[in-house]
Write a protein that holds these residues in place. Structure first.
Motif, mmCIF file in Angstrom:
data_model
loop_
_atom_site.group_PDB
_atom_site.id
_atom_site.type_symbol
_atom_site.label_atom_id
_atom_site.label_comp_id
_atom_site.label_asym_id
_atom_site.label_seq_id
_atom_site.Cartn_x
_atom_site.Cartn_y
_atom_site.Cartn_z
ATOM 1 N N ASP A 97 -9.350 -5.115 -1.155
ATOM 2 C CA ASP A 97 -9.174 -6.347 -0.394
ATOM 3 C C ASP A 97 -9.187 -6.094 1.115
ATOM 4 O OD1 ASP A 97 -6.784 -5.136 0.144
ATOM 5 O OD2 ASP A 97 -5.549 -6.569 -0.973
ATOM 6 N N GLY A 98 -9.456 -4.857 1.509
ATOM 7 C CA GLY A 98 -9.580 -4.562 2.932
ATOM 8 C C GLY A 98 -8.298 -4.049 3.562
ATOM 9 N N SER A 99 -7.193 -4.154 2.840
ATOM 10 C CA SER A 99 -5.935 -3.641 3.386
ATOM 11 C C SER A 99 -5.838 -2.138 3.132
ATOM 12 C CB SER A 99 -4.752 -4.350 2.718
ATOM 13 O OG SER A 99 -4.726 -4.011 1.343
ATOM 14 N N THR A 100 -4.918 -1.484 3.819
ATOM 15 C CA THR A 100 -4.743 -0.045 3.617
ATOM 16 C C THR A 100 -3.312 0.236 3.157
ATOM 17 O OG1 THR A 100 -4.110 0.356 5.904
ATOM 18 C CG2 THR A 100 -6.444 0.578 5.368
ATOM 19 N N LEU A 101 -3.161 1.343 2.467
ATOM 20 C CA LEU A 101 -1.862 1.691 1.912
ATOM 21 C C LEU A 101 -1.718 3.206 1.988
ATOM 22 C CD1 LEU A 101 0.211 -0.205 0.604
ATOM 23 C CD2 LEU A 101 -0.701 0.428 -1.627
ATOM 24 N N ASP A 102 -0.530 3.645 2.310
ATOM 25 C CA ASP A 102 -0.232 5.077 2.307
ATOM 26 C C ASP A 102 -0.429 5.623 0.880
ATOM 27 O OD1 ASP A 102 0.900 7.595 2.355
ATOM 28 O OD2 ASP A 102 2.621 6.983 3.553
ATOM 29 N N ILE A 103 -1.054 6.797 0.754
ATOM 30 C CA ILE A 103 -1.298 7.368 -0.581
ATOM 31 C C ILE A 103 -0.001 7.461 -1.373
ATOM 32 C CG2 ILE A 103 -1.155 9.741 0.340
ATOM 33 C CD1 ILE A 103 -3.216 8.853 -2.710
ATOM 34 N N ALA A 104 1.104 7.730 -0.689
ATOM 35 C CA ALA A 104 2.378 7.871 -1.385
ATOM 36 C C ALA A 104 2.754 6.578 -2.101
ATOM 37 C CB ALA A 104 3.479 8.267 -0.406
ATOM 38 N N GLU A 105 2.267 5.464 -1.567
ATOM 39 C CA GLU A 105 2.538 4.193 -2.244
ATOM 40 C C GLU A 105 1.394 3.794 -3.165
ATOM 41 O OE1 GLU A 105 4.111 1.104 0.539
ATOM 42 O OE2 GLU A 105 4.124 2.829 1.913
ATOM 43 N N ALA A 106 0.192 4.164 -2.775
ATOM 44 C CA ALA A 106 -0.975 3.727 -3.548
ATOM 45 C C ALA A 106 -1.074 4.440 -4.890
ATOM 46 C CB ALA A 106 -2.260 3.956 -2.743
ATOM 47 N N SER A 107 -0.564 5.657 -4.949
ATOM 48 C CA SER A 107 -0.677 6.413 -6.185
ATOM 49 C C SER A 107 0.407 6.001 -7.158
ATOM 50 C CB SER A 107 -0.540 7.908 -5.879
ATOM 51 O OG SER A 107 -0.346 8.623 -7.073
ATOM 52 N N ASP A 108 0.021 5.763 -8.387
ATOM 53 C CA ASP A 108 1.050 5.441 -9.379
ATOM 54 C C ASP A 108 1.551 6.710 -10.062
ATOM 55 O OD1 ASP A 108 -1.097 6.019 -11.039
ATOM 56 O OD2 ASP A 108 -1.547 3.913 -11.358
ATOM 57 N N GLN A 109 1.032 7.853 -9.680
ATOM 58 C CA GLN A 109 1.435 9.109 -10.290
ATOM 59 C C GLN A 109 2.378 9.910 -9.403
ATOM 60 O OE1 GLN A 109 0.953 11.080 -13.291
ATOM 61 N NE2 GLN A 109 2.630 11.872 -12.085
ATOM 62 N N LEU A 110 1.959 10.090 -8.174
ATOM 63 C CA LEU A 110 2.706 10.979 -7.312
ATOM 64 C C LEU A 110 3.906 10.223 -6.775
ATOM 65 C CD1 LEU A 110 -0.348 12.563 -5.567
ATOM 66 C CD2 LEU A 110 1.111 13.634 -7.268
ATOM 67 N N ASP A 111 5.049 10.555 -7.275
ATOM 68 C CA ASP A 111 6.247 9.829 -6.889
ATOM 69 C C ASP A 111 6.577 10.127 -5.438
ATOM 70 O OD1 ASP A 111 8.439 8.133 -7.788
ATOM 71 O OD2 ASP A 111 9.636 9.863 -7.188
ATOM 72 N N VAL A 112 6.779 9.077 -4.687
ATOM 73 C CA VAL A 112 6.944 9.246 -3.249
ATOM 74 C C VAL A 112 8.121 10.164 -2.899
ATOM 75 C CG1 VAL A 112 8.368 7.186 -2.880
ATOM 76 C CG2 VAL A 112 6.920 8.036 -1.044
ATOM 77 N N SER A 113 9.193 10.033 -3.643
ATOM 78 C CA SER A 113 10.355 10.849 -3.287
ATOM 79 C C SER A 113 10.113 12.320 -3.622
ATOM 80 C CB SER A 113 11.605 10.342 -4.013
ATOM 81 O OG SER A 113 11.401 10.441 -5.398
ATOM 82 N N ALA A 114 9.453 12.550 -4.735
ATOM 83 C CA ALA A 114 9.160 13.929 -5.110
ATOM 84 C C ALA A 114 8.149 14.544 -4.148
ATOM 85 C CB ALA A 114 8.614 13.983 -6.540
ATOM 86 N N LEU A 115 7.204 13.704 -3.798
ATOM 87 C CA LEU A 115 6.115 14.155 -2.928
ATOM 88 C C LEU A 115 6.588 14.650 -1.577
ATOM 89 C CD1 LEU A 115 3.164 11.656 -2.905
ATOM 90 C CD2 LEU A 115 3.061 14.123 -2.943
#
Lengths: 413, 413, 413, 413
Positions: free
Chosen positions: A379-397
């Motif tokens: 949709d043209g918006s951008t998102l940090d990979i830490a949020e965009a990924s459903d695998q890599l948990d942001v806190s663990a990352l």
């Protein structure tokens, strides 16, 4: 005129990418400069070859490789309608070529023994300024981009961010030469997914899995190679050698040295000295792996037993035994081991720390503070990979992983 | 006697591992059997080649590759002192060779159109039993291992678990032939780390990063290849074709068919039929990619407009447009699109579902229900990778990711 | 308008080169045409996969790869100051894309059973002309180049000569998929050495060793793969099958056939028919590997014992035993074997030639008649590789090597 | 006891073969010995990295790789029924591990400046005898095989012949690290074809094309890498530096030196000295690339202008211009260039030969004198490859190719 013809279409052989062409005269002249040629004598991974015997590749080769990837990235970004002028392309190529120019030999080991308040980043700037003078200001734009002063921020991000071509090259190259095939990343696929949105480098959504894999591969290379405990053992052995050499030098004990090493081992130069005395940079530029390791070899016959023991251990690959754990080692445990060492090696307790010592290494897979890796959604918006990924948990990352190591002679455990 | 000599040292060429040697006569005779040779005509990845043109490799090649890795694993495990008798080694090789023997052509697409209450797992069992008869009981131990009835459980885990040689081979092979280099895993490194503790297959601690990367690579292959939306579009187009063909067959409409396809398209065979009528398995064993795709090509001229439209779309690669999203598509949205389709293609509303339909795909990176991947820690204890890894968050890892797709003709969006 | 946007930056995955980008709308539209899409269903190496199980790659993939190399060659030649206009670049890309468009399924086997005075070269021309009509004359220049009518001869040499991108791609691709790593050539290095002198494609002097290796690698691929005796056994088995099927068809015996195969099996079409009846090309374009192999499978149950025996032998990979030698097999030897066969298989002596037959294969490493490989010496002159190489003896190089084969059932020897 | 456990299953990382396992304690202890560890500091290809920046791999890595291939060869030969006892296997592994142990740093350049009547072959023998003493006679059989005194001649041929594992490894390894992909040979395929007939190593007939390719690849590596004119320029520059240093040392001029280099630069040691004074071998064993190149760097500031000019040219990669031709350069031409040089560099005519000099390099693809490559024909007879190949003309193959080079400063031409 003739030199121009010579430069044209200069090709470097590279087992990683096949060929690296340099079609720009200024770029070629920078590569030919002794400041850059010295990188041919500085291994990218220091003493890692003691564990991975193929890891002898140099900072020269890495810088050339990163420049190759920069060329690919420029082509992709231009093909997607992002304007990069020829002048900017040249500048960003120079910036990546010189991004590590300030590194000395075994710099992780040396940074606190040979040069003091001088990080390699600071030295890189000094080198760049000097080269800019030499090339009559032609590096101005490159330096602006390198220091993130230029208005097009994405150019800086190509040089330095969490997904810069520096990392893309070193992960791939280090994997290639160590033989740790799991570190292999598809630089080609990642670069094909690059784009620019609002002056920010982004990765198109379908590249998300490649980015996840890039982050995991980087993490793997950290623990499997860069922070491998035997690599640490070798590098800290060199640190201890240089600390001992320095303490002897401070007491005016004579040590075999090349001219350049002498200058930095027997004096304590700070950034001010580099400014006051321009020739000092030239002297620094003479220092490379050869100066250090030749001295280590010679010092293995030095009358100082601590120095000679440490040195012959390194030369003959009698590396420390290293323990790695998730919590610090207790003072008590370290103290007891040092006592044992004094008995065994017959050194004073105050010198036991050359043989038994502890420290920590840290690594995080992804930083939320640093320039983020942005994913461009449909949709043209951008998102940090830490949020965009459903695998890599942001806190663990983003959690810093700290490991504590204890080094001691092998027969002590 | 002569045949033994012939068999000896039979070598298969494989671009993935170089050579695959078969030194065992029984193994070689199984490979030569028509039931196994038919796998030469069944592509491992069905219609994936429509997106990744290199992905034409067969189930035959995969089974051979998995057997090669089994040989490597046996060697490693034996070298670490784990007993595997020659008889067990032969059996576990047979088990892996036959693990997918029950697959029909394009089995993901066909499983509900051609055979009914018959999963490929069930068919594999039937094939194995039949081969066991043929080879006079020599497959008995292999079948026991395959069904996890044998006392040494780790042998079964080599054949079927979350880190079996089946997965190791298919990830590597599928990466190789698709060209998705990021799916490449270091099978060699993982196998070198295998060991057995308390009759469980484990991975030694220093292999933890390789396992993390294996899980991420597998996930990447899922979303980038196996569940790629254009691959889904192709496979669901084939499902729709077979549904239509079946519905015409039910009405006794004549369709171009090979003898074997005729049997399964015009009858509804269940597992009981296979038991009652042994020749049915032989007929099933004649079915392969050629039967299906040749029929699709012929049907593209069939008088039934729905069938012929669907078929010529597949043949000429006019695939559905596919939308992928995290929540189900609304009945309303689907209904409206179907209405549009009826206008465009001039079909009845009841047939619009051949052209506009929705469904879901699921994937999880790692299952906590299934046979776990156990990490052998230095202290001798074992830990599930989901707990041993400080990176891969257990909740994220084991969460089923569901995506919903909507397929419709390209010009409808 | 929309379709243009879709076309832009279309990327094909290729395990050999990574990615193949198609940025030209006309090229993309040609690729999308059913005439070209059919190449997805025609294997580049026919039945070679019976010996090299990975060799399932298609003529589609090869044509795409050759186009990729053409792009590389154009870039190199332009960078050396040779003018290639955008129009010429497009045309030479089209020419290479379509260079094999006339191939039918298993064409080496079929060329004399299915189509008669029609070589695949001639069919390629017919296809190109038809496509040129369809695309309103836009292929005119491509066809001129293909037929060597265009004034810049080097463009034709890129498409067809002893060092064209066709050969560069197929050697590399066939090596990759067969796993015969020794056939690997450095296409990148050879293309980097290309230049044009006096409108002739030349290789710069320092590329001489690469060319020598290219010639030897090609020779190796011929004997190791293309003329491998088991590959010959499989292909000649198919020839015999089609001869038998044709002889039955001539007698009006009913045979399972697809619509397209029926047309060519029950009629004898010549080039005139293609001119008189335009729809015939469409029918021909429906024929692919699926039609042939599905029929072979069905025919293995045909009442004609010769046909069914031959067919089930192919399906179950009971290939002929093949002898290879440097002189012809004697009529006497062949006759005796045929006699044995009649006893064993119970066929008439007149039909024994389906089971016992002889023939020859020829190969030369380098032709002095064909467009030569010219080496550009430092003094600006050019020399034929056969003279420029001090290793490859011209007489040995250009000598046609003929080998004679004898095929017969395995249990006959 | 503990050390044995440590040794078990020791694994070395290798990007060429993946992993190299060492399961034999004696082998492992030899690898650990300082005499062998020094090979970690001696590059396999000397100064070749000045042209191929990746070519930094060491003699250590090559020796390990050759040992890996030896293991493969032993396995293949045993599987074909050739007896190789465990003791012989260990010995032949030791022999290959130590085959190059006598090499000094940059040995092609140094052999006549640092050591005199001492080839590296002779030094290898001295090292082996010393190691045999150290390991209490356990190397006896290895030395017998190395010197071709052992009754099973084929074991020696594995170590040293025209198809030994030494060549197989170095061609493959040098190709890998230089990136000259055309030098890649299929070691796996060649080894699979090995057999023994009448105590001679032979290659089975179907391997003939692989052998042809091996010979051509070797030839290509010679001209493209080993005798590349810029590589020659660098190596001869080092020769000239050492000649100048030696002539200064002879005049007692003081030169920066490590202890070990001092010993050999200021004395002229012959083989007798090594026998009389056992410690001399230890001193020699301290010499490696670091001693030499560090001295070159220091000497670039030496008051002797000839020495310092040559040295700074090497350090900053201002290499000689090199001409290569098929006939010798005339004395007149050389004389005139030397005159020019004296004017330019202001040196005496007698010293001009440091800057302008000529020489020759030779190479033949295959020798008919040396241990031949024998092809095992189907009828059981064997034939020299030179006769068995219908491509590689025997006269061309065995002809020594001589090229003459002329080196001079770049701005002189």
């Amino acid at each position: 005129v003739e030199s121009k013809q010579l430069n044209k279409g200069k090709i470097f052989n590279d087992p990683v990418y096949g060929f690296i062409s340099v079609n720009d005269d200024l770029l070629f002249d920078i590569i030919e400069h002794p400041y850059f040629q010295r990188l041919r004598r500085i291994k990218q991974l220091g003493l890692t070859h003691m564990v991975y015997p193929g890891a002898l590749h140099t900072r020269f080769h890495h810088a050339m490789g990163a420049m190759f990837l920069m060329g690919e990235a420029i082509e992709v970004l231009r093909s997607k309608g992002n304007e990069i002028t020829d002048e900017e392309a040249q500048a960003v190529n120079i910036a990546i070529l010189l991004h590590d120019i300030g590194h000395g030999p075994y710099s992780h080991a040396l940074e606190n023994c040979i040069v003091y308040d001088l990080s390699h980043e600071l030295l890189s700037r000094i080198f760049m300024d000097r080269l800019n003078e030499h090339f009559k200001g032609k590096l101005h734009l490159a330096i602006e981009i390198f220091r993130n002063k230029y208005r097009k921020k994405f150019l800086h991000q190509l040089v330095s961010s969490q997904l810069d071509v520096d990392r893309l090259d070193y992960l791939k190259r280090d994997s290639f030469f160590t033989g740790v095939s799991e570190g292999v990343i598809s630089t080609e696929r990642i670069i094909k997914m690059m784009n620019v949105v609002n002056d920010n480098l982004v990765i198109e959504a379908k590249g998300i899995y490649s980015i996840e894999k890039f982050i995991i591969a980087r993490r793997l290379m950290y623990w499997q190679v860069y922070l491998h405990k035997t690599v640490l053992a070798a590098e800290y052995l060199l640190v201890k050698i240089l600390q001992r050499a320095r303490s002897l030098a401070d007491k005016k004990v004579k040590l075999f040295c090349t001219h350049a090493l002498q200058e930095f081992l027997y004096h304590k130069h700070s950034v001010l000295d580099f400014e006051k005395k321009p020739s000092l940079l030239n002297t620094f530029s003479k220092l490379d792996d050869y100066d250090i390791f030749t001295s280590v070899k010679e010092w293995s016959n030095h009358p100082d037993l601590i120095l000679s023991t440490l040195c012959s251990n390194l030369v003959n690959r009698h590396l420390f035994h290293t323990e790695l754990q998730n919590r610090p080692f207790s003072e008590k445990q370290i103290g007891e081991m040092r006592k044992k060492v004094t008995a065994k090696i017959k050194c004073r307790m105050s010198d036991a720390s050359y043989f038994v010592f502890s420290g920590k290494v840290e690594n995080f897979a992804y930083s939320i503070q640093d320039a983020k890796i942005n994913i461009l959604l449909k949709d043209g918006s951008t998102l940090d990979i830490a949020e965009a990924s459903d695998q890599l948990d942001v806190s663990a990352l983003t959690k810093t992983v700290t490991k504590y190591f204890l080094c001691c002679p092998k027969n002590l455990f």
